[in-house]
Design an enzyme around this catalytic site. Sequence first.
Site, PDB file in Angstrom:
ATOM      1  N   HIS A 147     -43.591 -22.502  13.361  1.00  0.00           N
ATOM      2  CA  HIS A 147     -45.007 -22.133  13.498  1.00  0.00           C
ATOM      3  C   HIS A 147     -45.524 -21.351  12.289  1.00  0.00           C
ATOM      4  O   HIS A 147     -46.736 -21.151  12.163  1.00  0.00           O
ATOM      5  CB  HIS A 147     -45.235 -21.275  14.746  1.00  0.00           C
ATOM      6  CG  HIS A 147     -44.982 -21.995  16.033  1.00  0.00           C
ATOM      7  ND1 HIS A 147     -45.550 -23.210  16.332  1.00  0.00           N
ATOM      8  CD2 HIS A 147     -44.214 -21.673  17.113  1.00  0.00           C
ATOM      9  CE1 HIS A 147     -45.148 -23.606  17.536  1.00  0.00           C
ATOM     10  NE2 HIS A 147     -44.335 -22.702  18.024  1.00  0.00           N
ATOM     11  N   ASP A 173     -39.082 -29.611  19.213  1.00  0.00           N
ATOM     12  CA  ASP A 173     -39.434 -28.415  19.968  1.00  0.00           C
ATOM     13  C   ASP A 173     -40.642 -28.755  20.857  1.00  0.00           C
ATOM     14  O   ASP A 173     -41.462 -29.590  20.485  1.00  0.00           O
ATOM     15  CB  ASP A 173     -39.796 -27.299  18.983  1.00  0.00           C
ATOM     16  CG  ASP A 173     -40.024 -25.951  19.649  1.00  0.00           C
ATOM     17  OD1 ASP A 173     -39.116 -25.099  19.582  1.00  0.00           O
ATOM     18  OD2 ASP A 173     -41.112 -25.744  20.228  1.00  0.00           O
ATOM     19  N   HIS A 213     -43.215 -27.148  21.429  1.00  0.00           N
ATOM     20  CA  HIS A 213     -44.483 -26.719  20.821  1.00  0.00           C
ATOM     21  C   HIS A 213     -44.738 -27.490  19.523  1.00  0.00           C
ATOM     22  O   HIS A 213     -43.791 -27.957  18.878  1.00  0.00           O
ATOM     23  CB  HIS A 213     -44.433 -25.212  20.545  1.00  0.00           C
ATOM     24  CG  HIS A 213     -44.131 -24.391  21.758  1.00  0.00           C
ATOM     25  ND1 HIS A 213     -42.871 -23.856  22.000  1.00  0.00           N
ATOM     26  CD2 HIS A 213     -44.907 -24.054  22.805  1.00  0.00           C
ATOM     27  CE1 HIS A 213     -42.901 -23.200  23.159  1.00  0.00           C
ATOM     28  NE2 HIS A 213     -44.121 -23.301  23.670  1.00  0.00           N
ATOM     29  N   ASP A 271     -36.742 -25.994  24.168  1.00  0.00           N
ATOM     30  CA  ASP A 271     -37.733 -25.555  25.149  1.00  0.00           C
ATOM     31  C   ASP A 271     -38.483 -26.733  25.777  1.00  0.00           C
ATOM     32  O   ASP A 271     -39.405 -26.529  26.563  1.00  0.00           O
ATOM     33  CB  ASP A 271     -38.714 -24.545  24.539  1.00  0.00           C
ATOM     34  CG  ASP A 271     -39.140 -24.884  23.131  1.00  0.00           C
ATOM     35  OD1 ASP A 271     -38.894 -26.012  22.682  1.00  0.00           O
ATOM     36  OD2 ASP A 271     -39.748 -24.016  22.468  1.00  0.00           O
TER      37      ASP A 271
HETATM   38 ZN   LIG Z   1     -41.076 -23.877  20.912  1.00  0.00          ZN
END
Ligand SMILES: [Zn+2]
Length: 367
Positions: free
Chosen positions: A142, A179, A181, A267
């Site tokens: 991120h 991931d 996200h 995740d």
């Molecule tokens: Zn994540």
Amino acid sequence: MATGYVWHELYGWHDTGTNAGLLPGDSTMLQPYLHFESPESKVRFASLVEVTGLSRHLIRIQPSPATDEDILRCHTPEHLARIEAESDHPRGGDAGDGTSPFGHRGIDIARLAAGGSIAALNAVLDGTVQNAYALVRPPGHHARPETGMGFCIFANAAIAVAHARAKNPDLRVVTMDWDVHHGNGTQAIFYDSPDVLTISMHQDSLFPPNSGPISEMGEGAGLGYAINVPLPAGTGNDGYLHALTEAVVPAIRRFAPDVIVIPSGFDASCFDPLGRMAVTASGYRAMTRVMMDVAAEVCDGRLMLTHEGGYSPTYVPICGVTVLSEMSGVPVEVIHPLYEGFDDKPESRLTDAQRAVVAEVRAAHSL
Ligand SMILES: [Zn+2]
């Protein structure tokens, strides 16, 4: 050929402080507990690598701290200077968004995380190992050029790619982020580059907000070299495998990279507190196999995974060791029969909604 593995005890010392998940605990309403990005899932993953005996079959790769030069290929001098300054505070600081805390001298561990990704990719590229897993912390995908966010301080995967490309400017790289996200930081860093194809499979509209729709496809010379696969909440093993085989693999074949890097979060698992997906350890094994097969086909099997999220302290280690087992060919079976039942739940099956997203990605990118 062997599988490389990066772990360093200091990764477990990255201090995210007390929290009640994401919220600051207080003494009256919300009992202080651990931050979601506590050491637990990663330290227990490293422990299971030892206890299963898998570590005896892996080539340990020693990480060195990433230098200013390494970091500045992907981040602004202001970001680096701010992390350096806040690291000197006795209580540490935050990487930028208020949810990415670090302790005193946190920058030293963040440098070591980026350096772990660099070392793993180097070992793959110089032929020391066939593939490698960098179990690093804090995570990186991120982190944008000008700021950290989402528990990330420096963009570990991107820094490793930029390091490798500094040594060999002709190097063509795919990053394939699984991931849960959106891999927004990696994407932002290479958004205008036609030499790095960034792919992210993630839960639609999760984090960051409004990030990672299909319409984000790169810009300038990089137009078409960012691919997003925003899967609906609830996607499980078959949906992920469908997206991989129908969209991701054709894109990788067409791009023909020299190496594939996977920002690897667990995740998307069925037990994760921050994601709403349903991938099981068996699903991660199957996804690893697909990626190994396409790597074998297009880039002599060169594949590097660098650790990102995954917040179930008990299930991340099982997913991680299962992936390492597949990567190394060392048979390790750590899935308890109780967990195997999750492979056959209805959420493991492919749905029309998932199929539609993948069809839309294929159409947008002419795959
Ligand atoms: Zn994540």
